[in-house]
Design a protein around this motif. Structure first.
Motif, PDB file in Angstrom:
ATOM      1  N   ALA A 477      12.119  -5.068  -0.258  1.00 23.31           N
ATOM      2  CA  ALA A 477      12.861  -4.435  -1.343  1.00 23.31           C
ATOM      3  C   ALA A 477      11.973  -3.596  -2.253  1.00 23.31           C
ATOM      4  CB  ALA A 477      13.580  -5.500  -2.169  1.00 23.31           C
ATOM      5  N   VAL A 478      10.669  -3.872  -2.277  1.00 25.76           N
ATOM      6  CA  VAL A 478       9.795  -3.167  -3.205  1.00 25.76           C
ATOM      7  C   VAL A 478       9.795  -1.671  -2.919  1.00 25.76           C
ATOM      8  CG1 VAL A 478       7.424  -2.920  -4.070  1.00 25.76           C
ATOM      9  CG2 VAL A 478       8.347  -5.195  -3.552  1.00 25.76           C
ATOM     10  N   ASP A 479       9.686  -1.299  -1.650  1.00 22.42           N
ATOM     11  CA  ASP A 479       9.639   0.123  -1.335  1.00 22.42           C
ATOM     12  C   ASP A 479      10.961   0.822  -1.632  1.00 22.42           C
ATOM     13  OD1 ASP A 479       8.141   2.435  -0.077  1.00 22.42           O
ATOM     14  OD2 ASP A 479       9.934   2.372   1.181  1.00 22.42           O
ATOM     15  N   ASP A 480      12.067   0.092  -1.582  1.00 24.23           N
ATOM     16  CA  ASP A 480      13.352   0.696  -1.938  1.00 24.23           C
ATOM     17  C   ASP A 480      13.323   1.248  -3.352  1.00 24.23           C
ATOM     18  OD1 ASP A 480      14.368   0.010   0.526  1.00 24.23           O
ATOM     19  OD2 ASP A 480      15.369  -1.808  -0.189  1.00 24.23           O
ATOM     20  N   ASP A 481      12.509   0.638  -4.206  1.00 28.38           N
ATOM     21  CA  ASP A 481      12.445   1.036  -5.618  1.00 28.38           C
ATOM     22  C   ASP A 481      11.164   1.787  -5.946  1.00 28.38           C
ATOM     23  OD1 ASP A 481      14.950  -0.024  -6.501  1.00 28.38           O
ATOM     24  OD2 ASP A 481      14.094  -2.024  -6.311  1.00 28.38           O
ATOM     25  N   ALA A 482      10.519   2.363  -4.936  1.00 26.64           N
ATOM     26  CA  ALA A 482       9.331   3.193  -5.158  1.00 26.64           C
ATOM     27  C   ALA A 482       9.789   4.628  -5.370  1.00 26.64           C
ATOM     28  CB  ALA A 482       8.375   3.081  -3.979  1.00 26.64           C
ATOM     29  N   THR A 483       9.881   5.047  -6.607  1.00 23.44           N
ATOM     30  CA  THR A 483      10.344   6.414  -6.892  1.00 23.44           C
ATOM     31  C   THR A 483       9.187   7.403  -6.962  1.00 23.44           C
ATOM     32  OG1 THR A 483      10.283   6.010  -9.291  1.00 23.44           O
ATOM     33  CG2 THR A 483      12.352   5.553  -8.133  1.00 23.44           C
ATOM     34  N   VAL A 579       4.043  -5.054  -7.144  1.00 22.18           N
ATOM     35  CA  VAL A 579       5.262  -4.784  -7.919  1.00 22.18           C
ATOM     36  C   VAL A 579       4.917  -4.204  -9.283  1.00 22.18           C
ATOM     37  CG1 VAL A 579       7.264  -5.839  -9.030  1.00 22.18           C
ATOM     38  CG2 VAL A 579       6.645  -6.504  -6.711  1.00 22.18           C
ATOM     39  N   HIS A 580       3.977  -4.827  -9.987  1.00 22.36           N
ATOM     40  CA  HIS A 580       3.592  -4.298 -11.300  1.00 22.36           C
ATOM     41  C   HIS A 580       3.010  -2.891 -11.173  1.00 22.36           C
ATOM     42  CE1 HIS A 580       4.252  -7.669 -14.081  1.00 22.36           C
ATOM     43  NE2 HIS A 580       3.951  -8.459 -13.062  1.00 22.36           N
ATOM     44  N   GLY A 581       2.191  -2.672 -10.142  1.00 26.43           N
ATOM     45  CA  GLY A 581       1.625  -1.341  -9.946  1.00 26.43           C
ATOM     46  C   GLY A 581       2.672  -0.303  -9.642  1.00 26.43           C
ATOM     47  N   GLN A 582       3.666  -0.663  -8.828  1.00 30.83           N
ATOM     48  CA  GLN A 582       4.703   0.304  -8.488  1.00 30.83           C
ATOM     49  C   GLN A 582       5.534   0.687  -9.704  1.00 30.83           C
ATOM     50  OE1 GLN A 582       5.070   1.859  -5.312  1.00 30.83           O
ATOM     51  NE2 GLN A 582       6.061   3.171  -6.822  1.00 30.83           N
ATOM     52  N   MET A 583       5.795  -0.258 -10.589  1.00 32.99           N
ATOM     53  CA  MET A 583       6.521   0.065 -11.818  1.00 32.99           C
ATOM     54  C   MET A 583       5.748   1.080 -12.653  1.00 32.99           C
ATOM     55  SD  MET A 583       7.823  -3.803 -12.763  1.00 32.99           S
ATOM     56  CE  MET A 583       8.676  -3.373 -14.273  1.00 32.99           C
ATOM     57  N   ASN A 586       5.934   4.501 -10.918  1.00 35.14           N
ATOM     58  CA  ASN A 586       7.252   5.089 -11.148  1.00 35.14           C
ATOM     59  C   ASN A 586       7.322   5.739 -12.530  1.00 35.14           C
ATOM     60  OD1 ASN A 586       8.072   4.084  -8.679  1.00 35.14           O
ATOM     61  ND2 ASN A 586       9.316   2.438  -9.525  1.00 35.14           N
ATOM     62  N   THR A 587       6.808   5.035 -13.534  1.00 32.42           N
ATOM     63  CA  THR A 587       6.852   5.555 -14.900  1.00 32.42           C
ATOM     64  C   THR A 587       5.979   6.788 -15.041  1.00 32.42           C
ATOM     65  OG1 THR A 587       7.222   3.305 -15.716  1.00 32.42           O
ATOM     66  CG2 THR A 587       6.541   4.949 -17.327  1.00 32.42           C
ATOM     67  N   ALA A 588       4.779   6.741 -14.459  1.00 31.51           N
ATOM     68  CA  ALA A 588       3.879   7.894 -14.544  1.00 31.51           C
ATOM     69  C   ALA A 588       4.501   9.114 -13.888  1.00 31.51           C
ATOM     70  CB  ALA A 588       2.545   7.559 -13.884  1.00 31.51           C
ATOM     71  N   GLY A 589       5.096   8.959 -12.722  1.00 34.66           N
ATOM     72  CA  GLY A 589       5.727  10.081 -12.053  1.00 34.66           C
ATOM     73  C   GLY A 589       6.857  10.674 -12.877  1.00 34.66           C
TER      74      GLY A 589
END
Length: 686
Positions: A477-483, A579-583, A586-589
């Motif tokens: 599920a993590v990659d599903d939320d990788a924006t 997970v924390h890194g992906q969040m 996402n915010t930086a992008g």
């Protein structure tokens, strides 16, 4: 007893007959391993004893010979099919009979998984099993950023053994200490001959063939940037360009018009093969993007690029064959120019890598009909992301297994790459590795294309000791939320030449999903405009950041407590870091896209500065996780990119004019959610 009482086993056995009831393990039992098994170090008996001790606390004896009684008996029957086994659990004890050493080994791994879940009593059963693919290999990148510690490599071999892999290859470009090439491997924490010798012994004792694999033609970025070897490249004039993760993937091919190139390749082969017991050797020879475009252009105009390629790899293959070795090479170039297939030595094995989630059988059929032996090579889809793209991996793995079986592939080689710094934690691709094992041994028994969920539940039970944990499902599920993925960040940052200008070498390698969008992004006039266009192509996904981060936060709240320390370090800790890194990514992008005008919306006060600080704190935790399994290798390069991201976030947003156009003259569908990739094309889009 019903089949509901059957513990999970991966790969799924071909035939299981359940009995009625269970048998208790003796308090002081013994494993008797017949000498004919061929296990000189009694590794297999030791694996069973270790599993029993971890599950029950009981310490068992190990013996050999007909005068010793064992509750667990291991013996070999060469009249059985190679690699097949029969496992029987009865009230009198446990018997494993296997076709050769490898058959016994395979049966032992099934018993280990059952003990792991059953503890002090085992279900009565009989299993008869054999594999679909005789060769079930794993290909591990140890060169593009991350060099594993020897301890971790041994742990990885143990994992491969448990799931019945029988071949392992380590991908090497510049991370091995070849004599006379210190300018290439300096500062990389490179592997040494003693590491390979020790690891080869360790693998062999566990029934795993360690096959040498080294770049001998393309993908020689570091070597051809060194002072000693740059003159052997197609474009030696580019050797002093600033380091780039993106450019490393797409350039630096040997100039094979120079006779010294062949001498160099043969020197690599001859010195490396002496360290291995196997007779196989992978020369790689993939993605020779620059071939015939630089110093060898005149040669290419005279004989053609296809002939150039075929002659060179044939010379390398013949060199190996004449010395009693079996050559292997990647198949991408031969399949791009099919006339090459007819010119390759017939004893070569073509490694047919095909990574598209919806892969078809055209290229597998093409090689099959050519008469050349092939391994089909799917991927765990871990590269360039903090968490693997598990759904894409299972779709690719299961489909390619079907294709390979249909056209008689000789082997199944699961690839695990580390493009762009190898930020993906190796522990997070363990589920993908197990998926590959399931598909290579018995795809139908694992549910075929629809088997991902069932395999995931079995992974939780066997690997993490908690059938209800849903770790595999959560990871997917993590990659599903990788924006905004790691790879997107690398592109965004490396477009800057270091002086605020546009890095044209990186810009010309961007790919945006189709030719029109790609041309539009690449034609940006300056850094600001090119970045804005890149973010515009990705904007639909980036704009979904608030929902995606909410999902990731909810995922954190439902993660279970690890059942033991092993599960905590194997899955929970690296998963939390990802997970924390992906969040944060996402915010930086999202902030970069707002500033560039690629998406609408005000930038909240203080968000960028807070995100920068959180990134820097997260980076230290990430570095600690890296060191758990890897040498320092290129960690510093990864950290510098994270720090650059933090610094960019702290930079005051530019004026509207500095953003460049993002919608005016944009091609139709430019705003679609496209995954940008390099022209190597293999990884995110085939």
């Amino acid at each position: 007893m019903t089949n509901d009482c059957m513990p999970a086993v991966l790969p799924a056995p071909r035939r299981v007959d359940m009995g009625e009831g269970r048998v208790a393990l003796p308090l002081r039992g013994r494993i008797n391993e017949d000498a004919s098994v061929g296990d000189e170090g009694r590794v297999l008996a030791g694996q069973i004893a270790g599993e029993i001790e971890r599950a029950t606390g009981m310490r068992w004896d190990i013996a050999q010979g007909g005068r010793w009684n064992g509750f667990v008996e291991l013996r070999r029957d060469d009249g059985m099919a190679p690699q097949s086994y029969e496992l029987t659990v009865s009230e009198q004890g446990v018997s494993i009979v296997g076709g050769g050493f490898e058959g016994v080994r395979n049966g032992v791994q099934t018993l280990r998984q059952i003990i792991r879940q059953s503890g002090a009593s085992l279900p009565l059963l009989h299993i008869a099993d054999r594999p679909d693919y005789a060769v079930r290999g794993y290909y591990l990148d140890v060169t593009r950023g991350r060099v594993p510690t020897l301890d971790w490599l041994k742990q990885w071999a143990d994992e491969l053994c448990l799931y019945k892999y029988n071949q392992l290859q380590l991908y090497v470009e510049h991370t091995f200490r070849f004599d006379g090439m210190s300018g290439t491997w300096r500062g990389t924490d490179a592997l040494e001959p003693k590491d390979i010798i020790a690891f080869d012994d360790y693998c062999a004792a566990r029934g795993i063939e360690l096959v040498p694999s080294v770049s001998t033609f393309g993908h020689l970025y570091t070597a051809l940037r060194s002072r000693d070897l740059r003159d052997l490249g197609e474009f030696p004039e580019d050797a002093d360009r600033p380091f780039s993760f993106i450019e490393r993937m797409a350039h630096h091919t040997l100039n094979i018009a120079d006779p010294r190139a062949l001498e160099f390749s043969l020197r690599l082969i001859d010195s490396y093969l002496e360290l291995f017991r196997t007779k196989k050797f992978n020369i790689c020879a993939d993605e020779t993007f620059d071939l015939g475009k630089g110093r060898s252009r005149a040669y290419a105009e005279r004989v053609g690029v296809a002939t150039m390629y075929a002659r060179y790899v044939s010379a390398l293959c013949r060199h190996l064959s004449e010395r009693g070795h079996e050559p292997m090479l990647w198949g991408d170039i031969a399949l791009e120019m099919p006339e090459i297939l007819g010119q390759l030595p017939k004893d070569a094995i073509l490694l047919n890598w095909l990574y598209a989630p919806d892969v078809g059988d055209d290229k597998v059929r093409q090689v099959g009909e050519s008469g050349i032996r092939q391994y089909v090579c799917p991927a765990v889809w871990g590269w360039s992301n903090l968490a693997p793209r598990s759904k894409d991996a299972w779709s690719n793995i299961s489909r390619l297994s079907e294709c390979g079986l249909r056209y008689g592939a000789a082997g199944f080689l699961v690839t695990d790459w580390g493009d762009f710094g190898h930020v993906n934690d190796p522990r997070l691709v363990i589920p993908g590795m197990i998926q590959g094992a399931a598909a290579a041994w018995n795809l139908a028994g694992s549910g075929g294309r629809d088997g991902m969920d069932a395999v995931g539940r079995a992974i939780d039970a066997i690997e993490y000791g908690d059938a209800d944990a849903r770790y595999a499902e959560t990871l997917a599920a993590v990659d599903d939320d990788a924006t905004f993925r790691w790879y997107n960040l690398v592109q965004y940052l490396e477009l800057d030449d270091g002086n605020g200008g546009l890095n044209h070498g990186v810009a010309e390698l961007l790919y945006a999903g189709d030719e029109r969008r790609t041309a539009w992004v690449r034609s940006g006039a300056d850094l600001a405009q090119t970045r804005a266009r890149l973010l515009t192509v990705l904007r639909d996904r980036i704009a979904d950041m608030p929902r995606a981060n909410d999902d990731l936060h909810a995922l954190l709240l439902r993660l279970p407590r690890a059942k033991d320390a092993s599960a905590a370090t194997k899955i929970l800790s690296p998963l939390l870091v990802a997970v924390h890194g992906q969040m944060l990514l996402n915010t930086a992008g999202w902030i970069f896209a707002v500033r560039a005008g690629a998406i609408d919306g005000p930038e909240p006060d203080g968000l960028a500065n807070a995100t920068a600080k959180e990134l820097e704190v997260w980076a230290e935790t990430y570095a600690a996780a890296w060191r758990d399994v890897s040498r320092e290798s290129e960690l510093r390069r990864v950290m510098r990119l994270i720090w650059r991201c933090a610094d960019e976030l702290r930079t005051e947003p530019g004026s509207q004019e500095a953003r460049g156009d993002v919608s005016e003259n944009a091609p139709a569908n430019a705003l679609a959610d496209a995954q940008t990739i390099t022209p190597e094309a293999a990884h995110d889009v085939e």
